[in-house]
Design a protein around this motif. Structure first.
Motif, PDB file in Angstrom:
ATOM      1  N   THR A 267       0.853  -1.195   0.000  1.00 49.31           N
ATOM      2  CA  THR A 267       0.000   0.000   0.000  1.00 49.31           C
ATOM      3  C   THR A 267       0.890   1.247   0.000  1.00 49.31           C
ATOM      4  OG1 THR A 267      -0.049  -0.083   2.403  1.00 49.31           O
ATOM      5  CG2 THR A 267      -1.926  -1.059   1.273  1.00 49.31           C
TER       6      THR A 267
ATOM      7  N   ASP B 283       1.195   4.191 -10.373  1.00 49.14           N
ATOM      8  CA  ASP B 283       0.034   3.753  -9.605  1.00 49.14           C
ATOM      9  C   ASP B 283      -1.283   4.053 -10.320  1.00 49.14           C
ATOM     10  OD1 ASP B 283       0.030   6.442  -9.341  1.00 49.14           O
ATOM     11  OD2 ASP B 283      -0.051   6.482  -7.148  1.00 49.14           O
ATOM     12  N   SER B 284      -1.255   4.019 -11.637  1.00 45.94           N
ATOM     13  CA  SER B 284      -2.523   4.158 -12.352  1.00 45.94           C
ATOM     14  C   SER B 284      -2.485   3.464 -13.705  1.00 45.94           C
ATOM     15  CB  SER B 284      -2.933   5.620 -12.504  1.00 45.94           C
ATOM     16  OG  SER B 284      -2.108   6.280 -13.422  1.00 45.94           O
TER      17      SER B 284
ATOM     18  N   HIS C  90      -7.163   4.356 -10.666  1.00 45.96           N
ATOM     19  CA  HIS C  90      -6.130   4.642  -9.669  1.00 45.96           C
ATOM     20  C   HIS C  90      -5.946   3.442  -8.750  1.00 45.96           C
ATOM     21  CE1 HIS C  90      -5.491   8.885 -10.605  1.00 45.96           C
ATOM     22  NE2 HIS C  90      -6.751   8.867 -10.975  1.00 45.96           N
ATOM     23  N   VAL C  91      -4.694   3.047  -8.565  1.00 45.08           N
ATOM     24  CA  VAL C  91      -4.386   1.855  -7.765  1.00 45.08           C
ATOM     25  C   VAL C  91      -3.874   2.292  -6.397  1.00 45.08           C
ATOM     26  CG1 VAL C  91      -3.005  -0.255  -7.643  1.00 45.08           C
ATOM     27  CG2 VAL C  91      -3.805   0.599  -9.872  1.00 45.08           C
ATOM     28  N   GLU C  92      -4.559   1.874  -5.335  1.00 44.62           N
ATOM     29  CA  GLU C  92      -4.146   2.226  -3.975  1.00 44.62           C
ATOM     30  C   GLU C  92      -3.478   1.077  -3.242  1.00 44.62           C
ATOM     31  OE1 GLU C  92      -7.032   5.874  -2.618  1.00 44.62           O
ATOM     32  OE2 GLU C  92      -7.786   3.831  -2.343  1.00 44.62           O
ATOM     33  N   THR C  93      -3.820  -0.130  -3.642  1.00 45.26           N
ATOM     34  CA  THR C  93      -3.277  -1.320  -2.988  1.00 45.26           C
ATOM     35  C   THR C  93      -3.012  -2.392  -4.039  1.00 45.26           C
ATOM     36  OG1 THR C  93      -4.597  -0.846  -1.017  1.00 45.26           O
ATOM     37  CG2 THR C  93      -3.744  -3.093  -1.221  1.00 45.26           C
TER      38      THR C  93
ATOM     39  N   LEU D 268      -5.261  -5.728  -8.064  1.00 46.49           N
ATOM     40  CA  LEU D 268      -5.074  -4.278  -7.945  1.00 46.49           C
ATOM     41  C   LEU D 268      -6.372  -3.717  -7.388  1.00 46.49           C
ATOM     42  CD1 LEU D 268      -3.584  -3.646 -11.525  1.00 46.49           C
ATOM     43  CD2 LEU D 268      -2.384  -4.396  -9.450  1.00 46.49           C
TER      44      LEU D 268
ATOM     45  N   VAL E 198       3.225   0.945  -3.560  1.00 47.04           N
ATOM     46  CA  VAL E 198       2.490   0.633  -4.800  1.00 47.04           C
ATOM     47  C   VAL E 198       3.284   1.160  -5.984  1.00 47.04           C
ATOM     48  CG1 VAL E 198       0.393   1.065  -6.139  1.00 47.04           C
ATOM     49  CG2 VAL E 198       0.247   0.639  -3.674  1.00 47.04           C
ATOM     50  N   ASP E 199       3.862   0.241  -6.745  1.00 46.00           N
ATOM     51  CA  ASP E 199       4.613   0.630  -7.932  1.00 46.00           C
ATOM     52  C   ASP E 199       4.437  -0.480  -8.966  1.00 46.00           C
ATOM     53  OD1 ASP E 199       6.326   1.347  -9.899  1.00 46.00           O
ATOM     54  OD2 ASP E 199       8.153   1.308  -8.668  1.00 46.00           O
ATOM     55  N   LEU E 200       3.539  -0.211  -9.913  1.00 48.91           N
ATOM     56  CA  LEU E 200       3.200  -1.250 -10.898  1.00 48.91           C
ATOM     57  C   LEU E 200       4.386  -1.615 -11.777  1.00 48.91           C
ATOM     58  CD1 LEU E 200      -0.354   0.055 -11.909  1.00 48.91           C
ATOM     59  CD2 LEU E 200       0.223  -1.742 -10.260  1.00 48.91           C
TER      60      LEU E 200
END
Ligand SMILES: Cc1cc2nc3c(=O)[nH]c(=O)nc-3n(C[C@H](O)[C@H](O)[C@H](O)COP(=O)(O)O)c2cc1C
Ligand SMILES: [Mn+2]
Length: 499
Positions: free
Chosen positions: A127, A179-180, A296-299, A263, A131-133
């Motif tokens: 989290t 993160d998106s 948007h990705v938070e976790t 995600l 968070v780093d895709l």
């Protein structure tokens, strides 16, 4: 403990492919930048085993990619084996039996998912700044693509504000930042409908995306079931067991407990970003991208040694044809049969890149209806093009059911010998359809309708169930006892066995 088996556990699915010789563990270093895509593309085009890339040169160590998860297989291991494994069916199951299996489950009681406290997808929970895709090996799949695609074989999870309908649906997502993501959420698709409900309230859409999902769940998420039908309950009916799900870290949504990667976050009500272009299901890469909603990705939660499944879309056969096409075949067959029309089967030929569906007509029943060709074409168009599934397919080909429509050679023969130029085609310019179809005019794309047709390969005699001629072939042109003798002695004559 988590549920096991190829239909309800992606890791088991991969192991089964490896054991069947239908996947190759690629230990040679491979780059996610074009190389994994190039190999996966060649795998589809040569019907080779699926590549499991276990030594990727980008992304954190330990992450893997499975390419071509539902590509066609070498004949020796069962051409449709990878697709059949999605449903826990034997590798030699025919596409016809797969479709009938899918249709049966549509008429069974839904089996709702079972909520469990935890599962393998929670082995790693990231989290905030973690968070780093880009820590994942996010592939660049074709040199024409506008970006790297994280989600080519995963599904979105969204829920209506009143909680009455949960939707699982497959759609692509491109990396938009660490993160998106960005990707389509068309208003005709269920994610678009539910996103719109949240927008109308001025709220963000709570969202999750699941990668490395139970294969039956992925296939159901790529299936145009009607609105308000939960794909999760359908998977339970299809596999005979409830899908085990866990609640997201943020709460409010449920995802398969043994998924490889989850995600979690939200879809922005209004923010868009450029997405695409991408090599697409119809087999072309067009030059322009377009603005699409931002996710948007938070976790991020993931299994140890997570495997990202990847579809390198383009020329058939890839998953848009083998999975999407098969699921469209099942839902289309169901709406046509349920309407009472004399239809015995429906099949989206993989070779036609989901741009046509072939419909087999029971000519004995057709004759009893007294319908002529236009009446039949109009009735099929009305029923099919008026449905959620029929929005996706622009062309329908009608043939008598002496043709095995899952065999493209027979369909080509019927088109050549039975379609009458000038009179055998019925056009539906006012019917809405998916705007991605390559031959549509700018005007048709803008208005979202047109370019749809029903093509008849029914000959005049077939409307009265009288036979004009007999197909000259092994099955029709010889007495049965002779056929048996020939089959029994086939290898004795000196020929190799025919499967
Ligand atoms: C591999 C694959 C990729 C897909 N990509 C997309 C996509 O990018 N956008 C889209 O709208 N549908 C895509 N689909 C098709 C949808 O998943 C399908 O139409 C499904 O019915 C949508 O869910 P819904 O009926 O609940 O809206 C894809 C299907 C598969 C199998
Ligand atoms: Mn749906």
């Amino acid at each position: 403990m988590t549920q096991r088996g190829s239909s309800l556990n992606f890791r088991d699915f991969v192991d089964e492919l490896l054991a069947a010789g239908d996947a190759v563990d690629v230990r040679t270093p491979v780059s996610p930048t074009l190389e994994a895509g190039a190999i996966t593309r060649r795998v589809y085009e040569t019907r080779s085993p699926a590549p499991l890339f276990s030594n990727l040169t980008e992304g954190d160590a330990g992450f893997r990619i499975l390419g071509a998860p539902a590509g066609l297989s070498p004949a020796a291991t069962g051409t449709y084996g990878r697709l059949a494994a999605h449903f826990g069916l034997p590798r030699d199951t025919t596409p016809r039996d797969i479709v009938e299996h899918l249709v049966r489950a549509m008429h069974a009681e839904p089996v709702p998912p079972k909520v469990v406290a935890s599962g393998p997808c929670k082995e790693n929970v990231l989290t905030g700044d973690a968070v780093d895709l880009t820590r994942f090996p996010v592939p660049l799949l074709h040199q024409q693509d506008g970006g790297r695609y994280f989600g080519t074989y995963g599904f979105h999870v969204v829920r209506t504000p009143d909680g009455s309908w949960t939707s699982w649906s497959v759609a692509r997502t491109m990396l938009n930042g660490p993160d998106s993501l960005v990707g389509p959420a068309m208003p005709q698709q269920h994610i678009g409908m539910i996103h719109q409900m949240w927008r109308e309230r001025g709220e963000r859409t709570p969202w999750a995306m699941v990668l490395g999902a139970p294969p039956a769940a992925l296939a159901a998420a790529g299936m145009p079931l009607p609105a308000h039908v939960g794909e999760d309950g359908y998977v339970g009916a299809l596999t005979g067991s409830p899908v085990e799900v866990v609640e997201t870290e943020a709460g409010g949504l449920f995802v398969p407990a043994n998924a490889e990667i989850v995600l979690e976050g939200w879809i922005s009500p209004d923010e868009t970003a450029p997405e695409g272009p991408m090599g697409e299901y119809h087999g072309y890469a067009f030059p322009e991208g377009r603005p699409q909603p931002v996710f948007h990705v938070e976790t991020v939660t993931h299994r140890d040694g997570a495997i990202l499944p990847v579809c390198a879309a383009g020329l058939p056969p890839e998953e848009n044809h083998t999975v999407w096409g098969t699921m469209i075949s099942a839902t289309s067959l169901d709406v046509l049969r349920s309407s009472g029309l004399p239809v015995s089967f429906a099949w989206c030929s993989y070779e036609a890149a989901t741009c046509w569906i072939v419909v087999a007509v029971d000519t004995a029943r057709l004759a009893r209806t007294g319908m002529g060709e236009r009446a039949l074409a109009d009735a099929v168009a009305d029923v099919l093009f008026g449905s959620h599934t029929g929005w996706l397919v622009p062309k329908v080909i009608l043939v008598a059911d002496d043709i095995d429509i899952t065999d493209i050679d027979q369909v080509a023969w019927a088109l050549a010998t039975r379609y009458h130029p000038g009179t055998g085609e019925y056009l539906y310019p006012d019917v809405p359809g998916i705007p991605m179809v390559p031959y549509l005019t700018d005007e048709e794309v803008r208005t979202g309708k047109g370019g749809k047709s029903v093509l008849s390969c029914l000959t005049p005699d077939q409307f009265t169930d009288s036979e004009r001629g007999v197909t000259a072939c092994f099955r029709n042109s010889y007495p049965e006892d002779l056929q048996h003798r020939v089959l029994d002695q086939w290898t004795e004559y000196g020929f190799p066995a025919v499967s």
